[in-house]
Design a protein around this motif. Structure first.
Motif, PDB file in Angstrom:
ATOM      1  N   ASP A 125      -9.255  15.825  -8.542  1.00 28.06           N
ATOM      2  CA  ASP A 125      -9.886  16.562 -10.007  1.00 28.06           C
ATOM      3  C   ASP A 125     -11.055  15.913 -10.517  1.00 28.06           C
ATOM      4  OD1 ASP A 125     -10.020  16.978 -12.703  1.00 28.06           O
ATOM      5  OD2 ASP A 125      -8.054  17.877 -12.729  1.00 28.06           O
ATOM      6  N   GLU A 126     -12.301  16.617 -10.666  1.00 28.57           N
ATOM      7  CA  GLU A 126     -13.533  15.903 -10.788  1.00 28.57           C
ATOM      8  C   GLU A 126     -13.352  15.346 -12.367  1.00 28.57           C
ATOM      9  OE1 GLU A 126     -17.182  14.498 -10.306  1.00 28.57           O
ATOM     10  OE2 GLU A 126     -15.679  15.559  -8.910  1.00 28.57           O
ATOM     11  N   ARG A 127     -12.653  16.039 -13.146  1.00 28.31           N
ATOM     12  CA  ARG A 127     -12.372  15.131 -14.517  1.00 28.31           C
ATOM     13  C   ARG A 127     -11.809  13.878 -14.253  1.00 28.31           C
ATOM     14  NH1 ARG A 127      -9.143  19.927 -17.120  1.00 28.31           N
ATOM     15  NH2 ARG A 127      -7.987  19.752 -14.854  1.00 28.31           N
ATOM     16  N   ILE A 128     -10.884  13.393 -13.505  1.00 27.31           N
ATOM     17  CA  ILE A 128     -10.398  12.115 -13.342  1.00 27.31           C
ATOM     18  C   ILE A 128     -11.083  11.407 -12.587  1.00 27.31           C
ATOM     19  CG2 ILE A 128      -8.261  10.799 -12.258  1.00 27.31           C
ATOM     20  CD1 ILE A 128      -7.720  12.904 -14.656  1.00 27.31           C
ATOM     21  N   VAL A 129     -11.733  11.923 -11.509  1.00 24.90           N
ATOM     22  CA  VAL A 129     -12.889  11.120 -10.789  1.00 24.90           C
ATOM     23  C   VAL A 129     -13.903  10.446 -11.691  1.00 24.90           C
ATOM     24  CG1 VAL A 129     -14.930  11.103  -9.266  1.00 24.90           C
ATOM     25  CG2 VAL A 129     -12.798  12.608  -8.620  1.00 24.90           C
ATOM     26  N   GLN A 130     -14.591  11.314 -12.676  1.00 23.74           N
ATOM     27  CA  GLN A 130     -15.298  10.506 -13.614  1.00 23.74           C
ATOM     28  C   GLN A 130     -14.684   9.874 -14.673  1.00 23.74           C
ATOM     29  OE1 GLN A 130     -17.255  14.118 -15.548  1.00 23.74           O
ATOM     30  NE2 GLN A 130     -18.034  14.958 -13.348  1.00 23.74           N
ATOM     31  N   LEU A 131     -13.346  10.114 -14.910  1.00 23.55           N
ATOM     32  CA  LEU A 131     -12.907   9.063 -15.998  1.00 23.55           C
ATOM     33  C   LEU A 131     -12.709   7.825 -15.239  1.00 23.55           C
ATOM     34  CD1 LEU A 131     -11.198   8.346 -18.345  1.00 23.55           C
ATOM     35  CD2 LEU A 131      -9.255   9.661 -17.528  1.00 23.55           C
ATOM     36  N   VAL A 132     -12.212   7.777 -13.839  1.00 22.24           N
ATOM     37  CA  VAL A 132     -12.015   6.405 -13.223  1.00 22.24           C
ATOM     38  C   VAL A 132     -13.056   5.647 -13.125  1.00 22.24           C
ATOM     39  CG1 VAL A 132     -11.389   5.539 -10.992  1.00 22.24           C
ATOM     40  CG2 VAL A 132      -9.778   7.080 -12.064  1.00 22.24           C
ATOM     41  N   GLU A 133     -14.216   6.326 -12.802  1.00 24.59           N
ATOM     42  CA  GLU A 133     -15.654   5.783 -12.711  1.00 24.59           C
ATOM     43  C   GLU A 133     -16.254   5.100 -13.971  1.00 24.59           C
ATOM     44  OE1 GLU A 133     -18.292   9.012 -11.177  1.00 24.59           O
ATOM     45  OE2 GLU A 133     -17.588   8.483  -9.195  1.00 24.59           O
ATOM     46  N   ALA A 134     -15.833   5.875 -15.154  1.00 22.92           N
ATOM     47  CA  ALA A 134     -16.192   5.380 -16.515  1.00 22.92           C
ATOM     48  C   ALA A 134     -15.324   4.094 -16.825  1.00 22.92           C
ATOM     49  CB  ALA A 134     -15.937   6.602 -17.547  1.00 22.92           C
ATOM     50  N   ILE A 135     -14.114   4.036 -16.370  1.00 21.46           N
ATOM     51  CA  ILE A 135     -13.262   3.250 -16.667  1.00 21.46           C
ATOM     52  C   ILE A 135     -13.539   1.849 -15.712  1.00 21.46           C
ATOM     53  CG2 ILE A 135     -10.824   2.291 -16.487  1.00 21.46           C
ATOM     54  CD1 ILE A 135      -9.904   5.004 -17.129  1.00 21.46           C
ATOM     55  N   LYS A 136     -13.971   1.966 -14.717  1.00 18.39           N
ATOM     56  CA  LYS A 136     -14.487   1.013 -13.755  1.00 18.39           C
ATOM     57  C   LYS A 136     -15.797   0.362 -14.118  1.00 18.39           C
ATOM     58  CE  LYS A 136     -11.974   2.289  -9.466  1.00 18.39           C
ATOM     59  NZ  LYS A 136     -12.025   2.484  -8.142  1.00 18.39           N
TER      60      LYS A 136
END
Length: 231
Positions: free
Chosen positions: A131-142
């Motif tokens: 899910d691209e939304r979760i990919v972007q979320l994980v990147e933003a958290i990291k």
């Protein structure tokens, strides 16, 4: 201590940690037996893999290495597939020195830790998130961008309800979003202190209320004090 997007590699200065559990997967490596006490058994071997949220107490011999692995990463998926295979843990008598380029030299963190993962047959670069939304979320958290926000605030930014976002995140990563944020906050503290900040400064910059809050979280989830981590 070496920091990668998907893991932290640590040559510990301490030799034991109290009983604890957390959301990161573990790889423990040494040339001597590592003692890991679970709730219902005891593991004694030189190579131990442990899934996330498995309560454990550990005693480490000198010259040990362990990894804390991001559960959202392909590395975690690969580790579960290759070694855990549906179990909570895996052990063998594989020696750390057998995985090192220069086994007679003192272990150096960094490229050596990546080489060890490669020799274990573990890919640690790709992502398994779809899910691209979760990919972007994980990147933003990291990246640290979202560490000071609550789940409800992140959900608003993503135009989702908090419950919908939490469900999506759990479905993609297998982990609760609130717990994931907390683990990444701790990782950010480790990075900031390693780069020269005081523990108090790092705690505030990573989103903790204060250093006391940080100390309680670190002790609860790692079984050691924050000062032990940076001895």
């Amino acid at each position: 201590m070496h920091f990668d997007d998907n893991y932290i590699a640590i040559v510990p200065s301490y030799n034991s940690a109290d009983f604890h559990s957390h959301g990161m997967l573990h790889i423990f490596l040494s040339d001597e037996a590592i003692r890991v006490k679970l709730a219902d058994r005891e593991l004694n071997n030189s190579f131990i893999v442990l899934d996330h949220w498995i309560g454990h107490q550990v005693e480490l011999p000198l010259n040990s290495l362990f990894y804390l692995i991001d559960p959202s990463s392909f590395l975690a998926t690969n580790l579960r597939s290759k070694y855990l295979q549906g179990n909570e843990f895996y052990t063998s008598d594989l020696k750390l020195s057998k995985l090192m380029k220069s086994p007679n030299e003192r272990l150096q963190i960094g490229e050596e830790s990546r080489e060890i993962l490669t020799r274990l047959g573990l890919c640690h670069i790709q992502t398994n998130l779809r899910d691209e939304r979760i990919v972007q979320l994980v990147e933003a958290i990291k990246s640290g961008e979202l560490l000071n926000l609550e789940v409800v605030d992140i959900a608003k930014q993503m135009h989702l309800s908090a419950s919908r976002l939490s469900h999506l995140f759990k479905a993609e990563t297998g982990m609760n979003l609130k717990n994931y944020l907390l683990m990444m906050q701790v990782k950010q503290v480790f990075i900031l202190v390693n780069n020269g900040q005081s523990i108090t400064e790092a705690a505030l910059n990573a989103g903790f209320y204060d250093s006391t809050h940080l100390c309680k979280v670190v002790k609860k989830y790692t079984g050691i004090t924050i000062s032990d981590v940076f001895q």
